[in-house]
Design an enzyme around this catalytic site. Structure first.
Site, PDB file in Angstrom:
ATOM      1  CE  LYS A 112      27.009-104.434   4.170  1.00  0.00           C
ATOM      2  NZ  LYS A 112      25.912-104.146   5.075  1.00  0.00           N
TER       3      LYS A 112
ATOM      4  CE1 TYR B 208      34.245 -88.617 -26.502  1.00  0.00           C
ATOM      5  CE2 TYR B 208      34.686 -89.359 -24.264  1.00  0.00           C
ATOM      6  CZ  TYR B 208      34.683 -89.595 -25.640  1.00  0.00           C
ATOM      7  OH  TYR B 208      35.118 -90.787 -26.115  1.00  0.00           O
TER       8      TYR B 208
END
Ligand SMILES: *Cc1c(COP(=O)(O)O)cnc(C)c1O
Length: 694
Positions: A362, A588
């Site tokens: 999965k 940042y």
């Protein structure tokens, strides 16, 4: 030629090999007022074509590069071909060509405009060619003066091209010193013979442009040069021209002579003349089409070698080239399929021989890629695959996975796909069961394989204890379903403090199974164990186990007894390195303030690739040159800064491991305050998966 002359002229030139009746007009069309020199390539495949090209280009300088054997079928003989080519030079004042070529047509050889080169050249007499990889030095005599150049190539095609250019520059009165400097700086032109880094540490020479005997000879020469002591393979399409058995025998000899270890022939003629190759080359494979080859040949067979890819244009070998390209991207998730098989074997040691294994693939096989992983599991005779959603199963079927697949979260809208692709749904509620039953009735289907999920404590999906009686009765009188298995999921099989809860789950499960056994009179599989349970609770294996994270090399039981190998390596490269002074901030919001003068590297990965933003500001580390270094400042969308102070030999382009054998994904998960499952499945789909076998 462009590389050698772009400092002196404003040049317009043919894009790539735009040399045909259509390519030439497109090329010439680009010429504008601003250009002072045009360099155009002209190619013909039959008589009469050159006149049109002559009118379009009307060159002042003509350069005959190579007569070659390409397109011989369009001409009665080489003389006729040369005569036709010569028409391009109708109004040229100078023609540069190899003296040997001129021997073919004495009438042309007397043309006063010729400036010839070669051993017998009059304009540039070549006196010596010395190859010393990766360079070739070439000596010549020009107007009685000895001159020489060195070029960064050793294959014959490049040498011939360099000499043609040399003559042209001499004709244009570029000084011999300038010529020598510029020749030294030549780079490979990405046009015909290009060598690229490819998957599994291979290099690919892609000549998916033409396939004729003379260009093959040049390409094989290049292959041999590049391969050196490495092994090599040749992938070849049908020849573009000659179809005789003799021609194929000659090609087989040439390939054998090049010492290629593997030969792959693609096309009906290749198949027809396969014997010629099998006689002389130990490992030969033949396919009728590129599609056929792509589907049936495992690309993992290529490793640490140089591969020549050469096909006539109609075969569209670019498709193959694309498959080799994967590793060109700087940030990759490398998937070691051999390690996965080892992990599977490791678990098999703890699984009773009669117990089946369902492999959980999965979420893109926990991030590691579905079809590739599934094919390996299919090959190694895993019994079942499980995916979360129907579309994951459809994808597997489309890539040729034929083994049983269970879908854990079926929806009404996917019923059609389930039936079309033979995917087996997990039925977890009366609603979904009835809906699917109605669908099967409408479709007139019987005995469709399904799985029954019981909720024994997870409280996610599943029938509850009190539903079992009703469910058993329902199933007993229903011939549209065939119950393949009844199963449940353990919530804390990895955790000793919850072992009594685990046992309680299992007894609920066993009781429910007994009820089903009485109601349904045929056998079905029973399973509860995930990776951790396989190892920690061997008595709960029943007749199938569901192996998930362990397959990918993470020991969820964390006991360290299992000998697992990490399957996925997430890695990137350094884009830039700089020195930054103490007190400056990185990235940042000025979060990463440096306490001392530092060396900072920017790497090509960010949170959009699945490199968690939680790793920023010294929380996380990455592995480079044998050591771990911290992440500085906030992680950006596509880039991240790391502190490599003290790693003197780090340079731009160097590899950086984000998780893998040197930096366990468990560690990264701990830094991010999460579990390895999340880190593994978060690697974004834009990150290329590169598969290899050891
Ligand atoms: C994911 C999953 C597993 C596998 O769990 P691991 O801990 O990765 O081994 C088993 N069963 C079900 C129902 C699952 O969803």
């Amino acid at each position: 030629m462009y590389q050698l002359l772009h400092e002196d002229f404003n040049i317009v030139r043919s894009p790539k090999s735009y040399n045909s009746q259509i390519g030439v007009p497109l090329s010439v069309w680009q010429a504008g007022e601003e250009h002072s020199l045009g360099i155009f390539e002209a190619g013909i495949s039959q008589n009469g074509e050159m006149e049109a090209l002559q009118e379009l280009i009307n060159p002042t300088i003509g350069i005959l590069t190579n007569l070659g054997e390409a397109h011989n079928e369009g001409f009665a003989n080489p003389e006729e071909k040369l005569t036709e080519k010569w028409k391009l030079f109708k109004n040229a004042s100078t023609i540069i060509c190899n003296a040997d070529t001129l021997l073919l047509v004495p009438a042309i050889a007397v043309d006063k405009r010729i400036k010839s080169w070669g051993r017998k050249g009059s304009f540039l007499k070549i006196t010596a060619i010395n190859k010393k990889a990766p360079f070739t030095s070439i000596d010549g005599l020009h107007k009685g003066i000895k001159i020489s150049i060195t070029i960064p190539f050793t294959d014959n095609a490049s040498i011939e091209n360099a000499i043609s250019c040399w003559c042209t520059l001499l004709h244009l009165k570029i000084s011999t010193e300038t010529i020598a400097t510029r020749m030294d700086l030549l780079r490979t032109v990405e046009m015909r013979l290009q060598l690229k880094r490819a998957i599994n540490n291979c290099s690919v020479i892609n000549d998916s442009y033409s396939n004729d005997i003379s260009s093959l000879e040049i390409a094989l020469d290049f292959l041999q040069q590049q391969a050196g002591n490495q092994s090599s393979s040749v992938i070849l399409s049908d020849l573009g021209e000659s179809t005789s058995s003799v021609a194929y025998d000659r090609v087989a000899q040439m390939v054998a002579f090049s010492r290629a270890q593997k030969f792959i022939g693609i096309g009906p003629q290749m198949q027809l003349y396969a014997d010629h190759f099998s006689k002389q080359i130990s490992r030969c494979y033949f396919y009728s089409t590129v599609e056929d080859f792509k589907q049936h040949f495992s690309f993992n067979k290529f490793k640490d070698e140089v591969i020549l890819l050469k096909g006539a244009r109609t075969f569209q070998f670019e498709q193959i080239d694309l498959l080799f390209e994967q590793q060109m991207h700087q940030t990759v998730l490398e998937v070691n399929l051999t390690a996965m098989v080892q992990n599977l074997k490791e678990y098999q040691r703890y699984v009773k021989p009669e117990t089946k294994i369902m492999a959980m693939v999965k979420a893109f096989s926990y991030g590691s890629g579905s079809a590739e992983v599934a094919s390996v599991l299919q090959f190694h005779k895993v019994d079942y695959l499980a995916v979360a959603y129907a579309d994951e199963g459809v994808e597997l079927r489309k890539s040729g996975i034929s083994m049983p697949i269970m879908v854990m979260n079926p929806e009404v809208v996917t019923f059609q796909a389930l039936v079309d692709y033979n995917l087996e749904p997990e039925l977890y509620s009366f609603e979904i069961l009835k809906a699917f039953d109605a669908y099967l009735l409408e479709e007139g289907m019987k005995q469709f394989p399904v799985h029954i999920k019981l909720d024994t404590g997870m409280h996610r999906l599943g029938f509850e204890k009190d539903d079992v009686n009703k469910l058993a009765t329902l199933l007993k009188n229903n011939d549209r379903f065939i119950i393949k298995s009844v199963f449940s999921h353990l919530v804390a099989s990895d955790d000793p403090t919850h072992d009594s809860f685990t046992r309680q789950q299992v007894s609920l499960f066993e009781a429910a199974c007994q009820q089903f056994e009485i109601a349904i009179r045929y056998p079905f599989l029973k399973h509860v164990s995930n990776s951790a349970a396989i190892f920690r609770h061997p008595v709960f294996q029943f007749n199938m186990v569901r192996l998930g994270i362990g397959l990918y090399g993470v020991d969820s039981s964390a006991l360290g007894t299992l000998n697992l190998t990490p399957v996925a390596t997430f890695k990137t490269t350094i884009a830039q390195i700089r020195k930054v002074k103490a007190g400056e901030s990185i990235g940042y919001s000025r979060k990463g303030i440096l306490e001392k003068d530092s060396t900072i590297a920017t790497i090509r990965v960010g949170y959009a690739d699945g490199f968690s933003r939680r790793l920023g500001n010294w929380k996380g580390q990455v592995f480079i040159k044998g050591q771990l270094v911290p992440v500085i400042g906030n992680v950006c969308m596509d880039m991240t800064m790391i502190d490599i102070t003290g790693i003197e030999d780090a340079k731009e382009g160097d590899l950086v491991e984000l998780f893998g054998p040197n930096l366990p994904v468990q560690q990264v998960a701990a830094w991010c305050d999460t579990i390895p499952y999340e880190i593994m499945t978060s690697v974004s789909h834009r990150v290329k998966r590169v598969y290899y076998e050891e």
